[in-house]
Design an enzyme around this catalytic site. Sequence first.
Site, PDB file in Angstrom:
ATOM      1  N   HIS A 186       2.722   7.065   3.068  1.00  0.00           N
ATOM      2  CA  HIS A 186       2.806   6.520   1.703  1.00  0.00           C
ATOM      3  C   HIS A 186       4.242   6.371   1.231  1.00  0.00           C
ATOM      4  CE1 HIS A 186       2.061  10.912   0.956  1.00  0.00           C
ATOM      5  NE2 HIS A 186       3.190  10.714   0.327  1.00  0.00           N
ATOM      6  N   GLU A 427      -9.912  -1.822  11.483  1.00  0.00           N
ATOM      7  CA  GLU A 427      -8.824  -0.878  11.768  1.00  0.00           C
ATOM      8  C   GLU A 427      -9.275   0.284  12.643  1.00  0.00           C
ATOM      9  OE1 GLU A 427      -7.234   0.933   8.209  1.00  0.00           O
ATOM     10  OE2 GLU A 427      -9.189   1.015   7.248  1.00  0.00           O
ATOM     11  N   ASP A 451      -3.679   1.619  11.414  1.00  0.00           N
ATOM     12  CA  ASP A 451      -4.657   2.562  11.965  1.00  0.00           C
ATOM     13  C   ASP A 451      -5.153   2.103  13.323  1.00  0.00           C
ATOM     14  OD1 ASP A 451      -5.002   4.833  10.290  1.00  0.00           O
ATOM     15  OD2 ASP A 451      -5.785   3.504   8.748  1.00  0.00           O
TER      16      ASP A 451
HETATM   17  C1  PEP Z   1      -3.783  -0.235   8.203  1.00  0.00           C
HETATM   18  O1  PEP Z   1      -4.348   0.770   8.649  1.00  0.00           O
HETATM   19  O2  PEP Z   1      -3.290  -1.111   8.926  1.00  0.00           O
HETATM   20  C2  PEP Z   1      -3.642  -0.432   6.754  1.00  0.00           C
HETATM   21  C3  PEP Z   1      -3.142  -1.538   6.266  1.00  0.00           C
HETATM   22  O3  PEP Z   1      -4.034   0.569   5.934  1.00  0.00           O
HETATM   23  P1  PEP Z   1      -3.195   1.887   5.630  1.00  0.00           P
HETATM   24  O4  PEP Z   1      -1.814   1.698   6.203  1.00  0.00           O
HETATM   25  O5  PEP Z   1      -3.188   2.065   4.167  1.00  0.00           O
HETATM   26  O6  PEP Z   1      -4.001   2.919   6.344  1.00  0.00           O
HETATM   27 MG    MG Z   2      -5.628   1.997   7.393  1.00  0.00          MG
END
Ligand code: PEP
Ligand code: MG
Length: 537
Positions: A186, A427, A451
């Site tokens: 994050h 994902e 992911d």
């Molecule tokens: C991902 O997993 O590619 C995605 C965009 O979601 P996050 O990075 O929030 O897990």
């Molecule tokens: Mg993700």
Amino acid sequence: MLKGIGASGGYGIGKAVVIKDCSLDYKSVKYTTPENEKARLRKAVDVFVSETKELIAGLTESAGESEAQILEGHLVMLQDPFMLSQMEENIDSGSVAEAGVDAVCTMFIDMFSGVDDELTRQRASDVKDIRDSLLELLLGVKRVDISAVPKDSILVAKDLTPSMTSRINARNVAAIITEVGGVTSHSAILARAMGIPAVLSLIGATDIISDGDELVVDGFKGRVVQNASSEELEQYRLKYAQFLQEKESLNEYFAKPTVTKSGVTKRVYANIGRPEDVQNVLQCSGEGVGLFRTEFLFMDRDRCPTEDEQFEAYSTVARVMGDREVIIRTLDIGGDKAVDYLNIGKEENPFLGHRAIRYCLDNTELFKTQLKAILRAAQFGNIKIMLPLVTTVDEIKRARTLIDECSNELKNECKRYKRVSVGVMIETPSAALISDLLAKEADFFSIGTNDLTGYIMAVDRGNANVSDLYDAFQPSVLRAIEMTIKNAKSAGIPVGMCGEAAADSRLIPKLVEWGLDEFSVSPSSILQTRKSICSCD
Ligand code: PEP
Ligand code: MG
């Protein structure tokens, strides 16, 4: 030279501001006498009152009227004789001043947060601020005021929480360094949204780097130079100037449509984490919002945002974007996104655990509150719903049933709403492998390579020791992407990508060749991504 993970591109030159973990733990404080403890308490209260008054005067001058009112509220609460006498009673029965403050404030926090009225609940967070400030004064720890750091500061912290990040003044912060996190954590997402260079996973950064150290941060390569020589400084200044020049040259893509050389139109969207990021999307020439990560609305607080609070956030984004698409992802907590009050519990493997759509389908009250807020906000723009971490067809069917239930309930509650398309994130390896089946149930796909790469390569996305393997360009990940795009095309549904790989210039020609429709990237990568797409055949 110190090495971490380059998580937000750019160069930063400036002075370190080290944010130490200031624990407010008072277990080791020894009780002296009631008089002494009360004197410590009164002194802390006096200092708090005079510091707060000074702050109020400053805010009133700088037209921060509403903040000044909040602080005035703090003074009124603390000067309430009941609050202070309760703290002193605790001291009389053998508590140290810190424990007295903690017990009384916690009692008020519990009382206020259990009430249905928003204004009263806000008072719970006021009391929390008072408690933390008094504990800081009693324990003699001083936390850095992130919002007030001087120009060219480089923030060095163990981690940056969303609430710390929301206080950053991007004009004064030249770079960010943290001890944990990776490209998709994050803090990285928020740093990129603000266009601040960042190096994460720099182990021991808050011990190795001292306040005031002159630092050079290379957010591309993940490097930090401490007290650089004049030659090194010169080198980086040159690189920085080149970087700015290249950035400037991208401006020609600002108002250009995203069209390949053979005339195929694509879309470049932006990923956002907070409603306030939406202004940046338009300023950076984003054609839509391809991923609104709603979990940030749930983090760094002690209860879920209400339907009205969420409605406010989603409709703000929808209104600003007008006709442009806004893809709102439903709550994606768990994994590296902890939300304490949701009581997910400690899990052996949180990335494989009770998270995202799984958690939401098991906690329908929370899920439906979010879905209703989205459906209501949909009347103000072009909103779509996206489900995270889908692994089975049944999950999308169950989510759709709940969405229908929400529509019916809104109708009965006489609240206006609009029906929306429902898409899924691809994902997980499972979702990619059954993308032909999911395509029959979903209105669109968005490939989450952050992911997807981790799960296919069996690599923790925040672990610096295996970061070489964390690469969307690995053949196995590429096959999953190609297969997903093909299956979407055969079913006639649009397919986008909102993982970081959508901005990877090595990958873009392949994505264009396979027919990806939409590329959703950090606002700061929009123009570069458009340039790469426009130079594809
Ligand atoms: C991902 O997993 O590619 C995605 C965009 O979601 P996050 O990075 O929030 O897990
Ligand atoms: Mg993700």
